[in-house]
Design an enzyme around this catalytic site. Sequence first.
Site, PDB file in Angstrom:
ATOM      1  CB  SER A  98      35.509 -11.289   6.984  1.00  0.00           C
ATOM      2  OG  SER A  98      35.046 -11.654   8.270  1.00  0.00           O
TER       3      SER A  98
ATOM      4  CD  GLU B  72      32.904 -14.257  13.127  1.00  0.00           C
ATOM      5  OE1 GLU B  72      31.740 -13.870  12.884  1.00  0.00           O
ATOM      6  OE2 GLU B  72      33.868 -13.960  12.405  1.00  0.00           O
TER       7      GLU B  72
END
Length: 190
Positions: A22, A95
């Site tokens: 992404s 993340e």
Amino acid sequence: MDLRDFRAQLPPGGLWVFGYGSLMWSPGFAFRERALARLHGFHRALCILSTRYRGTARRPGLVMGLCQGGSCWGVAYRIAASHVATALKRLWHREMPRRVYRPLLVKVRLGRSQRSVQALAFIADPSHPAYVKELDLHGRARLVAQGIGERGHCVDYIRHTLDHMHEAGVRDPHLERVLRAALALRRLRR
């Protein structure tokens, strides 16, 4: 590794970031330059159970990580020195909350040239409980078909990633097969 420790090992100045999922189509940070890039020594894999962004604890989705071996096309972003701190905070929030990735500086080749840069990449940690070691095509497709989380459907995540790869002239046949199988499973459930 926490953000403070990672920043301590960085040289002063700007930073390159390598996106392979992404981050290719939704980086979430300001950048000065964007380039197609290739990383050798790691490959893209659907190997991380997603219980937040693309799934839930009851119905996990499956997202990508970088695993040892092979190579991977993606996008490299150059962040200006004045924006590195903000960009890293955003990346860590996105993340690193479960620590399923290891942040690593890797060498990537920009475009189809011979120019290489050091870039931050998020490598899948095979010792993490959310890491999926062995799963066949149907098992991956099932997780992708069922996954819906805070950032949407897992099939859309795969579709957007493939769309951006195709725009750059790059293909990932395995990811394409998983998406086709996941979409077929979703049609069967209707």
